[in-house]
Write a protein that holds these residues in place. Structure first.
Motif, PDB file in Angstrom:
ATOM      1  N   ALA A   1       0.710  -1.176  -0.280  1.00  0.00           N
ATOM      2  CA  ALA A   1      -0.045  -0.035   0.016  1.00  0.00           C
ATOM      3  C   ALA A   1       0.683   1.224  -0.201  1.00  0.00           C
ATOM      4  O   ALA A   1       2.066   1.143   0.506  1.00  0.00           O
ATOM      5  CB  ALA A   1      -0.878  -0.173   1.275  1.00  0.00           C
ATOM      6  N   PRO A   2       0.569   2.211  -0.663  1.00  0.00           N
ATOM      7  CA  PRO A   2       1.341   3.379  -0.716  1.00  0.00           C
ATOM      8  C   PRO A   2       1.439   4.035   0.758  1.00  0.00           C
ATOM      9  O   PRO A   2       0.592   3.944   1.626  1.00  0.00           O
ATOM     10  CB  PRO A   2       0.426   4.502  -1.487  1.00  0.00           C
ATOM     11  N   SER A   3       2.756   4.566   1.200  1.00  0.00           N
ATOM     12  CA  SER A   3       2.657   4.971   2.327  1.00  0.00           C
ATOM     13  C   SER A   3       3.144   6.477   2.406  1.00  0.00           C
ATOM     14  O   SER A   3       3.704   7.342   1.067  1.00  0.00           O
ATOM     15  CB  SER A   3       3.754   4.299   3.135  1.00  0.00           C
ATOM     16  N   MET A   4       3.328   7.246   3.490  1.00  0.00           N
ATOM     17  CA  MET A   4       3.879   8.507   3.588  1.00  0.00           C
ATOM     18  C   MET A   4       5.230   8.504   3.490  1.00  0.00           C
ATOM     19  O   MET A   4       5.992   7.545   3.764  1.00  0.00           O
ATOM     20  CB  MET A   4       3.393   9.165   5.069  1.00  0.00           C
ATOM     21  N   PRO A   5       5.813   9.713   2.687  1.00  0.00           N
ATOM     22  CA  PRO A   5       7.235   9.657   2.843  1.00  0.00           C
ATOM     23  C   PRO A   5       7.782   9.925   4.099  1.00  0.00           C
ATOM     24  O   PRO A   5       7.014  10.518   4.959  1.00  0.00           O
ATOM     25  CB  PRO A   5       7.637  10.829   1.988  1.00  0.00           C
ATOM     26  N   MET A   6       9.187   9.628   4.325  1.00  0.00           N
ATOM     27  CA  MET A   6       9.837   9.792   5.620  1.00  0.00           C
ATOM     28  C   MET A   6       9.950  11.572   5.803  1.00  0.00           C
ATOM     29  O   MET A   6       9.931  12.178   5.090  1.00  0.00           O
ATOM     30  CB  MET A   6      11.203   9.218   5.527  1.00  0.00           C
ATOM     31  N   ALA A   7       9.972  11.768   7.119  1.00  0.00           N
ATOM     32  CA  ALA A   7      10.134  12.991   7.570  1.00  0.00           C
ATOM     33  C   ALA A   7      11.422  13.399   7.182  1.00  0.00           C
ATOM     34  O   ALA A   7      12.376  12.661   7.645  1.00  0.00           O
ATOM     35  CB  ALA A   7       9.569  13.290   8.965  1.00  0.00           C
ATOM     36  N   ARG A   8      11.587  14.833   6.988  1.00  0.00           N
ATOM     37  CA  ARG A   8      13.109  15.431   6.599  1.00  0.00           C
ATOM     38  C   ARG A   8      13.651  15.404   8.375  1.00  0.00           C
ATOM     39  O   ARG A   8      13.087  15.718   9.345  1.00  0.00           O
ATOM     40  CB  ARG A   8      12.978  16.614   6.225  1.00  0.00           C
ATOM     41  N   ASP A   9      14.757  15.410   8.383  1.00  0.00           N
ATOM     42  CA  ASP A   9      15.760  15.501   9.662  1.00  0.00           C
ATOM     43  C   ASP A   9      15.323  17.419   9.834  1.00  0.00           C
ATOM     44  O   ASP A   9      15.892  18.043   8.940  1.00  0.00           O
ATOM     45  CB  ASP A   9      17.129  15.128   9.347  1.00  0.00           C
ATOM     46  N   PRO A  10      15.177  17.383  10.929  1.00  0.00           N
ATOM     47  CA  PRO A  10      14.949  18.925  11.532  1.00  0.00           C
ATOM     48  C   PRO A  10      16.285  19.662  11.534  1.00  0.00           C
ATOM     49  O   PRO A  10      16.371  20.908  10.990  1.00  0.00           O
ATOM     50  CB  PRO A  10      14.334  18.963  12.902  1.00  0.00           C
ATOM     51  N   ALA A  11      17.314  18.953  11.695  1.00  0.00           N
ATOM     52  CA  ALA A  11      18.688  19.722  11.918  1.00  0.00           C
ATOM     53  C   ALA A  11      18.997  19.945  10.290  1.00  0.00           C
ATOM     54  O   ALA A  11      19.781  20.942  10.162  1.00  0.00           O
ATOM     55  CB  ALA A  11      19.684  18.590  12.361  1.00  0.00           C
ATOM     56  N   VAL A  12      18.864  19.322   9.561  1.00  0.00           N
ATOM     57  CA  VAL A  12      19.149  19.563   8.033  1.00  0.00           C
ATOM     58  C   VAL A  12      18.292  20.695   7.708  1.00  0.00           C
ATOM     59  O   VAL A  12      18.791  21.643   7.005  1.00  0.00           O
ATOM     60  CB  VAL A  12      18.795  18.193   7.157  1.00  0.00           C
ATOM     61  N   ALA A  13      17.085  20.762   7.782  1.00  0.00           N
ATOM     62  CA  ALA A  13      16.128  21.709   7.602  1.00  0.00           C
ATOM     63  C   ALA A  13      16.621  23.134   7.947  1.00  0.00           C
ATOM     64  O   ALA A  13      16.651  24.019   7.127  1.00  0.00           O
ATOM     65  CB  ALA A  13      14.724  21.461   7.840  1.00  0.00           C
ATOM     66  N   VAL A  14      17.119  23.133   9.337  1.00  0.00           N
ATOM     67  CA  VAL A  14      17.611  24.288   9.880  1.00  0.00           C
ATOM     68  C   VAL A  14      18.801  24.926   9.217  1.00  0.00           C
ATOM     69  O   VAL A  14      19.103  25.947   8.862  1.00  0.00           O
ATOM     70  CB  VAL A  14      17.754  24.187  11.230  1.00  0.00           C
ATOM     71  N   ALA A  15      19.610  23.705   9.216  1.00  0.00           N
ATOM     72  CA  ALA A  15      20.898  24.064   8.425  1.00  0.00           C
ATOM     73  C   ALA A  15      20.874  24.553   6.941  1.00  0.00           C
ATOM     74  O   ALA A  15      21.415  25.637   6.702  1.00  0.00           O
ATOM     75  CB  ALA A  15      21.791  22.983   8.103  1.00  0.00           C
ATOM     76  N   GLU A  16      19.752  24.112   6.250  1.00  0.00           N
ATOM     77  CA  GLU A  16      19.571  24.703   4.896  1.00  0.00           C
ATOM     78  C   GLU A  16      19.064  26.317   5.026  1.00  0.00           C
ATOM     79  O   GLU A  16      18.965  26.942   4.247  1.00  0.00           O
ATOM     80  CB  GLU A  16      18.491  23.690   4.172  1.00  0.00           C
ATOM     81  N   GLU A  17      17.994  26.300   6.121  1.00  0.00           N
ATOM     82  CA  GLU A  17      17.553  27.519   6.168  1.00  0.00           C
ATOM     83  C   GLU A  17      18.818  28.492   6.483  1.00  0.00           C
ATOM     84  O   GLU A  17      18.583  29.788   6.187  1.00  0.00           O
ATOM     85  CB  GLU A  17      16.658  27.681   7.316  1.00  0.00           C
ATOM     86  N   TYR A  18      19.638  28.421   7.401  1.00  0.00           N
ATOM     87  CA  TYR A  18      21.063  29.023   7.730  1.00  0.00           C
ATOM     88  C   TYR A  18      21.726  29.469   6.478  1.00  0.00           C
ATOM     89  O   TYR A  18      22.041  30.659   5.934  1.00  0.00           O
ATOM     90  CB  TYR A  18      21.658  28.624   8.840  1.00  0.00           C
ATOM     91  N   GLU A  19      21.800  28.286   5.642  1.00  0.00           N
ATOM     92  CA  GLU A  19      22.490  28.747   4.430  1.00  0.00           C
ATOM     93  C   GLU A  19      21.738  29.588   3.411  1.00  0.00           C
ATOM     94  O   GLU A  19      22.286  30.556   2.804  1.00  0.00           O
ATOM     95  CB  GLU A  19      22.676  27.188   3.706  1.00  0.00           C
ATOM     96  N   ALA A  20      20.429  29.447   3.436  1.00  0.00           N
ATOM     97  CA  ALA A  20      19.794  30.395   2.508  1.00  0.00           C
ATOM     98  C   ALA A  20      19.919  31.805   3.044  1.00  0.00           C
ATOM     99  O   ALA A  20      20.175  32.908   2.240  1.00  0.00           O
ATOM    100  CB  ALA A  20      18.402  29.983   2.640  1.00  0.00           C
ATOM    101  N   ALA A  21      19.798  31.921   4.438  1.00  0.00           N
ATOM    102  CA  ALA A  21      20.123  33.398   5.137  1.00  0.00           C
ATOM    103  C   ALA A  21      21.397  33.875   4.894  1.00  0.00           C
ATOM    104  O   ALA A  21      21.543  35.201   4.510  1.00  0.00           O
ATOM    105  CB  ALA A  21      19.828  33.303   6.681  1.00  0.00           C
ATOM    106  N   ARG A  22      22.432  33.222   4.820  1.00  0.00           N
ATOM    107  CA  ARG A  22      23.877  33.464   4.574  1.00  0.00           C
ATOM    108  C   ARG A  22      23.957  34.043   3.127  1.00  0.00           C
ATOM    109  O   ARG A  22      24.776  34.716   3.087  1.00  0.00           O
ATOM    110  CB  ARG A  22      24.810  32.504   5.020  1.00  0.00           C
ATOM    111  N   ARG A  23      23.558  32.951   2.267  1.00  0.00           N
ATOM    112  CA  ARG A  23      23.417  33.416   0.918  1.00  0.00           C
ATOM    113  C   ARG A  23      22.743  34.909   0.510  1.00  0.00           C
ATOM    114  O   ARG A  23      23.198  35.414  -0.060  1.00  0.00           O
ATOM    115  CB  ARG A  23      22.771  32.229  -0.112  1.00  0.00           C
TER     116      ARG A  23
END
Length: 100
Positions: A46-68
């Motif tokens: 049966a189709p399932s939900m995708p895995m949740a993203r790692d919160p630490a990775v999401a925060v690091a990506e947001e920091y990189e976006a702010a830095r850029r």
């Protein structure tokens, strides 16, 4: 004697009316299994939900976006959202550099 024959006949009639496309003992209805089958004819998952993203990775990506972006507003927004994160200290340091 007649009662047991009547019950056997009733059971046989119900079994015949149920046919092959109805629920076998202990399983899903056959039509559901057919609907879930893949192209090879094997029952699929049966189709399932995708895995949740790692919160630490999401925060690091947001920091990189702010830095850029490199603006005061971007770092302030990051600090407002993630003030407790270790990267917030780096964002505060970037804000001090921008103030000079």
């Amino acid at each position: 004697m007649k009662r047991s024959l009547l019950l056997a006949g009733l059971f046989g009639t119900l079994t015949a009316l149920a046919g092959r496309d109805h629920q076998p003992f202990g399983g899903l209805p056959v039509m559901v299994e057919k609907a879930n089958a893949d192209e090879a004819g094997k029952a699929g998952r049966a189709p399932s939900m995708p895995m949740a993203r790692d919160p630490a990775v999401a925060v690091a990506e947001e920091y990189e976006a702010a830095r850029r972006k490199g603006t005061r507003e971007a770092f302030e927004l990051f600090i407002a959202r993630h003030g407790d994160d270790p990267l917030a200290e780096q964002a505060r340091a970037q804000l001090k550099r921008l103030s000079r």
